[in-house]
Design a protein around this motif. Structure first.
Motif, PDB file in Angstrom:
ATOM      1  N   GLY A  34       0.804  -1.231   0.000  1.00 43.06           N
ATOM      2  CA  GLY A  34       0.000   0.000   0.000  1.00 43.06           C
ATOM      3  C   GLY A  34       0.832   1.274   0.000  1.00 43.06           C
ATOM      4  N   ALA A  35       2.151   1.126   0.032  1.00 37.92           N
ATOM      5  CA  ALA A  35       2.998   2.334   0.048  1.00 37.92           C
ATOM      6  C   ALA A  35       3.224   2.842  -1.378  1.00 37.92           C
ATOM      7  N   TYR A  36       3.582   4.114  -1.470  1.00 37.96           N
ATOM      8  CA  TYR A  36       3.972   4.718  -2.762  1.00 37.96           C
ATOM      9  C   TYR A  36       5.459   4.430  -3.026  1.00 37.96           C
ATOM     10  N   GLY A  37       6.255   4.566  -1.963  1.00 35.99           N
ATOM     11  CA  GLY A  37       7.695   4.397  -2.145  1.00 35.99           C
ATOM     12  C   GLY A  37       8.345   3.795  -0.912  1.00 35.99           C
ATOM     13  N   ALA A  38       9.645   3.522  -1.033  1.00 38.41           N
ATOM     14  CA  ALA A  38      10.384   2.997   0.126  1.00 38.41           C
ATOM     15  C   ALA A  38      11.808   3.510   0.113  1.00 38.41           C
ATOM     16  N   TYR A  39      12.336   3.671   1.317  1.00 37.97           N
ATOM     17  CA  TYR A  39      13.764   3.970   1.489  1.00 37.97           C
ATOM     18  C   TYR A  39      14.427   2.672   1.932  1.00 37.97           C
ATOM     19  N   CYS A  40      15.354   2.190   1.126  1.00 40.63           N
ATOM     20  CA  CYS A  40      16.028   0.931   1.425  1.00 40.63           C
ATOM     21  C   CYS A  40      17.466   1.185   1.847  1.00 40.63           C
ATOM     22  N   VAL A  41      17.793   0.715   3.037  1.00 41.34           N
ATOM     23  CA  VAL A  41      19.158   0.847   3.567  1.00 41.34           C
ATOM     24  C   VAL A  41      19.471  -0.478   4.251  1.00 41.34           C
ATOM     25  N   THR A  42      20.747  -0.855   4.238  1.00 43.44           N
ATOM     26  CA  THR A  42      21.155  -2.110   4.873  1.00 43.44           C
ATOM     27  C   THR A  42      21.996  -1.802   6.109  1.00 43.44           C
ATOM     28  N   PHE A  43      22.299  -2.847   6.873  1.00 47.04           N
ATOM     29  CA  PHE A  43      22.899  -2.627   8.200  1.00 47.04           C
ATOM     30  C   PHE A  43      24.171  -3.450   8.322  1.00 47.04           C
ATOM     31  N   TYR A  44      25.161  -3.104   7.493  1.00 48.41           N
ATOM     32  CA  TYR A  44      26.364  -3.936   7.382  1.00 48.41           C
ATOM     33  C   TYR A  44      27.036  -4.180   8.728  1.00 48.41           C
ATOM     34  N   TRP A  45      27.106  -3.121   9.540  1.00 49.09           N
ATOM     35  CA  TRP A  45      27.912  -3.233  10.776  1.00 49.09           C
ATOM     36  C   TRP A  45      27.217  -4.040  11.860  1.00 49.09           C
ATOM     37  N   GLU A  46      25.983  -4.512  11.574  1.00 55.43           N
ATOM     38  CA  GLU A  46      25.303  -5.408  12.528  1.00 55.43           C
ATOM     39  C   GLU A  46      25.805  -6.836  12.351  1.00 55.43           C
ATOM     40  N   GLY A 102      43.048  -3.654  14.501  1.00 53.81           N
ATOM     41  CA  GLY A 102      42.562  -4.806  15.257  1.00 53.81           C
ATOM     42  C   GLY A 102      41.089  -4.784  15.642  1.00 53.81           C
ATOM     43  N   PHE A 103      40.413  -3.651  15.495  1.00 52.35           N
ATOM     44  CA  PHE A 103      38.978  -3.681  15.832  1.00 52.35           C
ATOM     45  C   PHE A 103      38.222  -4.314  14.657  1.00 52.35           C
ATOM     46  N   PRO A 104      37.031  -4.883  14.902  1.00 46.15           N
ATOM     47  CA  PRO A 104      36.308  -5.539  13.814  1.00 46.15           C
ATOM     48  C   PRO A 104      36.036  -4.559  12.670  1.00 46.15           C
ATOM     49  N   GLY A 105      36.420  -4.940  11.458  1.00 46.68           N
ATOM     50  CA  GLY A 105      36.176  -4.079  10.295  1.00 46.68           C
ATOM     51  C   GLY A 105      37.289  -3.094  10.022  1.00 46.68           C
ATOM     52  N   ALA A 106      38.394  -3.127  10.797  1.00 48.40           N
ATOM     53  CA  ALA A 106      39.503  -2.163  10.584  1.00 48.40           C
ATOM     54  C   ALA A 106      40.097  -2.324   9.182  1.00 48.40           C
ATOM     55  N   ASP A 107      40.218  -3.577   8.725  1.00 43.38           N
ATOM     56  CA  ASP A 107      40.796  -3.812   7.389  1.00 43.38           C
ATOM     57  C   ASP A 107      39.871  -3.274   6.294  1.00 43.38           C
ATOM     58  N   ASP A 108      38.568  -3.491   6.471  1.00 48.64           N
ATOM     59  CA  ASP A 108      37.555  -2.992   5.518  1.00 48.64           C
ATOM     60  C   ASP A 108      37.630  -1.452   5.452  1.00 48.64           C
ATOM     61  N   LEU A 109      37.666  -0.814   6.627  1.00 45.42           N
ATOM     62  CA  LEU A 109      37.696   0.660   6.660  1.00 45.42           C
ATOM     63  C   LEU A 109      39.032   1.207   6.161  1.00 45.42           C
ATOM     64  N   GLY A 110      40.126   0.514   6.469  1.00 48.52           N
ATOM     65  CA  GLY A 110      41.436   0.945   5.966  1.00 48.52           C
ATOM     66  C   GLY A 110      41.445   0.930   4.439  1.00 48.52           C
ATOM     67  N   ASN A 111      40.889  -0.130   3.866  1.00 46.95           N
ATOM     68  CA  ASN A 111      40.791  -0.202   2.402  1.00 46.95           C
ATOM     69  C   ASN A 111      39.856   0.881   1.865  1.00 46.95           C
ATOM     70  N   MET A 112      38.775   1.132   2.599  1.00 51.72           N
ATOM     71  CA  MET A 112      37.825   2.174   2.159  1.00 51.72           C
ATOM     72  C   MET A 112      38.513   3.541   2.077  1.00 51.72           C
ATOM     73  N   LYS A 153      37.298  -5.947  -2.071  1.00 49.17           N
ATOM     74  CA  LYS A 153      38.329  -4.994  -1.663  1.00 49.17           C
ATOM     75  C   LYS A 153      37.806  -4.200  -0.462  1.00 49.17           C
ATOM     76  N   VAL A 154      36.600  -3.629  -0.615  1.00 47.13           N
ATOM     77  CA  VAL A 154      35.960  -2.911   0.500  1.00 47.13           C
ATOM     78  C   VAL A 154      34.586  -3.567   0.687  1.00 47.13           C
ATOM     79  N   PRO A 155      34.524  -4.649   1.493  1.00 52.60           N
ATOM     80  CA  PRO A 155      33.301  -5.457   1.523  1.00 52.60           C
ATOM     81  C   PRO A 155      32.010  -4.651   1.714  1.00 52.60           C
ATOM     82  N   HIS A 156      32.019  -3.660   2.640  1.00 51.97           N
ATOM     83  CA  HIS A 156      30.743  -2.975   2.914  1.00 51.97           C
ATOM     84  C   HIS A 156      30.369  -2.005   1.796  1.00 51.97           C
TER      85      HIS A 156
END
Ligand SMILES: NC(=O)c1ccc[n+]([C@@H]2O[C@H](COP(=O)([O-])OP(=O)(O)OC[C@H]3O[C@@H](n4cnc5c(N)ncnc54)[C@H](OP(=O)(O)O)[C@@H]3O)[C@@H](O)[C@H]2O)c1
Length: 317
Positions: A73-85, A262-272, A138-141
């Motif tokens: 019944g909606a006209y539109g939607a905003y779609c976002v994902t939650f990678y860091w969860e 060493g924190f979770p995702g540091a390699d992903d963010l470093g590449n980003m 390379k940058v998973p997220h």
């Protein structure tokens, strides 16, 4: 009186979706009403959205039937994902497919999909300038979001591909605020060398998305890149210095050092950060400051954002 068009907003209790719900409900004559989607309709944040007049509806993006009900019944939607969860590109892609399929089933007329670049369009997987992560990214997220753009196209969902930018709010919530060193001085640590980082106040992403919905069909099928400002680490440190009334020195952290933090995702963010640095011209070129301001005339600069939020930025004591 024509009935308001419903925009179903994923992540409504979060940064991007929250900004959109507040923008829609803050403009009662705009012709839209927000349907705030959350896993917990009883939470304090969900209740606050209901108080603004938004319809609050339960959803779990891992449950396709709940997504279909949420979009119905909606006209539109905003779609976002939650990678860091969950830190899983495969899960992110499956969630996007479920969103796009539900949008198709509901016959939505406009989806705004919050995406980012697939960095593998700039670097092959065996490019040695940065490590390959999880075997194929390379940058998973970023890559999982960019790769997912095709799902909306494949299913012929009328979509605007919204390319967002680094939230300045990461200085508050992601430990990226200035840190006091052993010498007693405040350092702003960022792996951007002398290049510029497109940034935005997270609240402004939703406000820009509202501008896109208001533009009707104009931006369907298009990629829209938004940012509040493009600033170097030194320029951001200078703004922090003025706001704090104390010297904040920019420290250009080497990419390898950042990846190894060493924190979770540091390699992903470093590449980003390295991607944003190494492909500066393209990355900036895909974000349009003028259009961002046209979509959202109240777009904040880094200075206005810092002035409003400096007491919330932990500065390392
Ligand atoms: N940080 C940055 O600089 C930056 C920049 C650009 C893009 N991004 C991207 O932004 C995305 C996150 O957006 P955000 O910052 O707006 O998120 P956020 O503030 O962390 O909020 C996410 C919201 O999503 C909801 N949620 C989580 N899992 C869900 C599920 N399974 N089903 C339904 N709802 C769920 C949660 O609400 P409930 O608990 O109420 O259900 C939560 O409030 C990430 O993918 C990230 O890569 C981040």
């Amino acid at each position: 009186m024509t009935e308001a068009k419903i925009i179903a907003v994923l992540g409504a209790t979060g940064s991007q979706g929250g900004g959109l719900v507040r923008a829609i409900q803050g403009d009662p004559k705009g012709g839209f009403r927000a349907r705030a989607l959350t896993r917990n309709v009883e939470s304090e944040k969900a209740r606050a959205l209901a108080e603004l007049g938004a319809e609050v509806v339960a959803v779990d993006v891992d449950d396709p039937a709940s997504l279909e009900r949420a979009f119905d019944g909606a006209y539109g939607a905003y779609c976002v994902t939650f990678y860091w969860e969950h830190f899983s590109p495969e899960k992110e892609k499956a969630q996007v497919r479920a969103m796009a399929e539900a949008a198709k089933t509901a016959g939505l007329q406009h989806v705004v999909w919050s995406t980012l670049e697939d960095t593998r369009d700039w670097m092959s997987i065996d490019d040695e300038r940065m490590p390959t992560l999880m075997e194929k990214y390379k940058v998973p997220h970023f890559d999982a979001k960019g790769e997912s753009n095709a799902i909306f196209t494949e299913l012929s969902v009328p979509t605007t591909f919204l390319h967002t930018s680094f939230y300045w709010d990461n200085l508050i919530f992601f430990g990226m605020g200035p840190q006091r060193g052993e010498d007693g001085k405040l350092a702003f640590n960022l792996p951007m060398g002398d290049q510029k980082l497109p940034g935005i106040a997270a609240e402004d992403i939703g406000r820009c998305a509202y501008g896109i919905f208001k533009s009707g069909d104009e931006m369907i099928g298009k990629s829209v890149g938004i940012a509040g400002e493009f600033l170097s680490g030194a320029e951001m440190a200078a703004t922090l210095t003025s706001a704090y009334g104390e010297d904040v020195v920019y420290n250009a952290v080497p990419f390898d050092v950042y990846r190894g933090l060493g924190f979770p995702g540091a390699d992903d963010l470093g590449n980003m950060f390295q991607f944003k640095h190494d492909f500066q011209e393209d990355f900036l070129g895909r974000r349009d400051l003028e259009l961002s301001r046209k979509l959202n005339p109240d777009l904040q600069t880094f200075a206005t954002w810092v002035a409003a939020n400096k007491d919330r930025i932990p500065s390392g004591g």
